[in-house]
Design an enzyme around this catalytic site. Structure first.
Site, PDB file in Angstrom:
ATOM      1  N   TYR A  14       0.806  -1.223   0.000  1.00  0.00           N
ATOM      2  CA  TYR A  14       0.000   0.000   0.000  1.00  0.00           C
ATOM      3  C   TYR A  14       0.839   1.274   0.000  1.00  0.00           C
ATOM      4  O   TYR A  14       0.298   2.368  -0.095  1.00  0.00           O
ATOM      5  CB  TYR A  14      -0.931   0.005   1.212  1.00  0.00           C
ATOM      6  CG  TYR A  14      -1.854  -1.183   1.240  1.00  0.00           C
ATOM      7  CD1 TYR A  14      -2.932  -1.270   0.364  1.00  0.00           C
ATOM      8  CD2 TYR A  14      -1.639  -2.239   2.118  1.00  0.00           C
ATOM      9  CE1 TYR A  14      -3.775  -2.368   0.368  1.00  0.00           C
ATOM     10  CE2 TYR A  14      -2.481  -3.343   2.133  1.00  0.00           C
ATOM     11  CZ  TYR A  14      -3.539  -3.401   1.260  1.00  0.00           C
ATOM     12  OH  TYR A  14      -4.369  -4.484   1.264  1.00  0.00           O
ATOM     13  N   HIS A  19      -4.752   6.049  -0.979  1.00  0.00           N
ATOM     14  CA  HIS A  19      -5.394   5.868   0.328  1.00  0.00           C
ATOM     15  C   HIS A  19      -4.393   6.058   1.471  1.00  0.00           C
ATOM     16  O   HIS A  19      -4.795   6.191   2.619  1.00  0.00           O
ATOM     17  CB  HIS A  19      -6.039   4.488   0.390  1.00  0.00           C
ATOM     18  CG  HIS A  19      -7.338   4.439   1.126  1.00  0.00           C
ATOM     19  ND1 HIS A  19      -8.140   5.539   1.358  1.00  0.00           N
ATOM     20  CD2 HIS A  19      -7.990   3.392   1.696  1.00  0.00           C
ATOM     21  CE1 HIS A  19      -9.217   5.166   2.029  1.00  0.00           C
ATOM     22  NE2 HIS A  19      -9.147   3.875   2.249  1.00  0.00           N
ATOM     23  N   TYR A  64      -4.780  -1.217   9.634  1.00  0.00           N
ATOM     24  CA  TYR A  64      -5.503  -1.046   8.381  1.00  0.00           C
ATOM     25  C   TYR A  64      -6.532   0.058   8.578  1.00  0.00           C
ATOM     26  O   TYR A  64      -7.001   0.326   9.677  1.00  0.00           O
ATOM     27  CB  TYR A  64      -6.132  -2.337   7.835  1.00  0.00           C
ATOM     28  CG  TYR A  64      -5.082  -3.293   7.329  1.00  0.00           C
ATOM     29  CD1 TYR A  64      -4.545  -3.147   6.057  1.00  0.00           C
ATOM     30  CD2 TYR A  64      -4.593  -4.305   8.148  1.00  0.00           C
ATOM     31  CE1 TYR A  64      -3.556  -3.996   5.597  1.00  0.00           C
ATOM     32  CE2 TYR A  64      -3.597  -5.159   7.694  1.00  0.00           C
ATOM     33  CZ  TYR A  64      -3.082  -4.995   6.423  1.00  0.00           C
ATOM     34  OH  TYR A  64      -2.092  -5.825   5.978  1.00  0.00           O
ATOM     35  N   ASN A  66      -9.659   0.717   8.050  1.00  0.00           N
ATOM     36  CA  ASN A  66     -11.003   0.583   8.608  1.00  0.00           C
ATOM     37  C   ASN A  66     -11.037   0.396  10.117  1.00  0.00           C
ATOM     38  O   ASN A  66     -12.110   0.451  10.711  1.00  0.00           O
ATOM     39  CB  ASN A  66     -11.741  -0.580   7.939  1.00  0.00           C
ATOM     40  CG  ASN A  66     -11.950  -0.346   6.464  1.00  0.00           C
ATOM     41  OD1 ASN A  66     -11.612   0.706   5.929  1.00  0.00           O
ATOM     42  ND2 ASN A  66     -12.500  -1.327   5.791  1.00  0.00           N
ATOM     43  N   ASN A 112     -13.996   5.234   5.825  1.00  0.00           N
ATOM     44  CA  ASN A 112     -14.066   4.187   6.843  1.00  0.00           C
ATOM     45  C   ASN A 112     -13.081   4.378   7.992  1.00  0.00           C
ATOM     46  O   ASN A 112     -13.368   3.987   9.122  1.00  0.00           O
ATOM     47  CB  ASN A 112     -13.886   2.809   6.208  1.00  0.00           C
ATOM     48  CG  ASN A 112     -15.089   2.414   5.384  1.00  0.00           C
ATOM     49  OD1 ASN A 112     -16.222   2.755   5.716  1.00  0.00           O
ATOM     50  ND2 ASN A 112     -14.855   1.707   4.292  1.00  0.00           N
TER      51      ASN A 112
END
Length: 185
Positions: A14, A19, A64, A66, A112
């Site tokens: 990532y 994001h 993460y 969320n 989120n």
């Protein structure tokens, strides 16, 4: 004491994706200040520093996106930091790439990570530094947020990262959200 938390997803997969704008912004700030995240606890990488005479925790949750609220709430509870002394750095698909917006509180806007922080802090009353990544044009949202910026987009983001350093310093100096919104929005 203040907490500055950049949101993102852990792992090289990532790294540098849209994001992870929160991580990239905080990394830019750390680099500008010659600092590093030297602790691993509270489900995050973090450091506690004195910046311009103020105690500051700089945090990248490793839960993460969320579940970012778990890390933010654990560290806020441990150090007894009030939600209004928390600044969350997040990506925002509802704004053009590199556009900055400060918010003092409010709903998640569908993000989120912010939903998780609202849930785990038990309030919407924490500060946000939102950086635009815009909505995708010819791809899915998931594909869009999990791809890196192209060169043209990265130039806009680099400008946003530079402005973010000033915003973070103003927040640490005790400038209230109204001042920050008037100056940077």
């Amino acid at each position: 004491m203040k907490i500055i938390a950049g949101l993102g997803n852990p792992g090289q997969k990532y790294d540098k994706t849209k994001h992870n704008t929160g991580f990239m912004t905080l990394d830019h700030y750390l680099n500008e200040k010659g600092l590093s995240l030297d602790k691993d606890k509270f489900e995050g990488h973090w450091t506690k520093q004195k910046i311009n005479g103020e105690d500051v925790i700089l945090l990248e949750p490793q839960t993460y996106m969320n579940e970012s609220g778990r890390s933010v709430s654990q560290i806020a509870n441990f150090f007894k930091v009030a939600p209004e002394d928390v600044l969350i750095i997040q990506d925002d698909m509802d704004m053009p790439i590199g556009k900055i917006r400060i918010r003092a509180n409010g709903k998640s806007g569908g993000h989120n990570g912010i939903k998780s922080i609202i849930r785990d802090l038990g309030t919407e009353k924490f500060n946000r530094l939102k950086i635009g990544i815009r909505h995708p044009k010819n791809t899915t949202v998931v594909s869009w947020v999990l791809t890196p910026f192209n060169d043209e987009q990265q130039k806009l983001m680099d400008d946003a990262f530079d402005t973010s350093v000033k915003i973070i310093d103003d927040f640490i100096a005790g400038r209230d959200s109204q001042y920050l919104m008037n100056k940077y929005n």
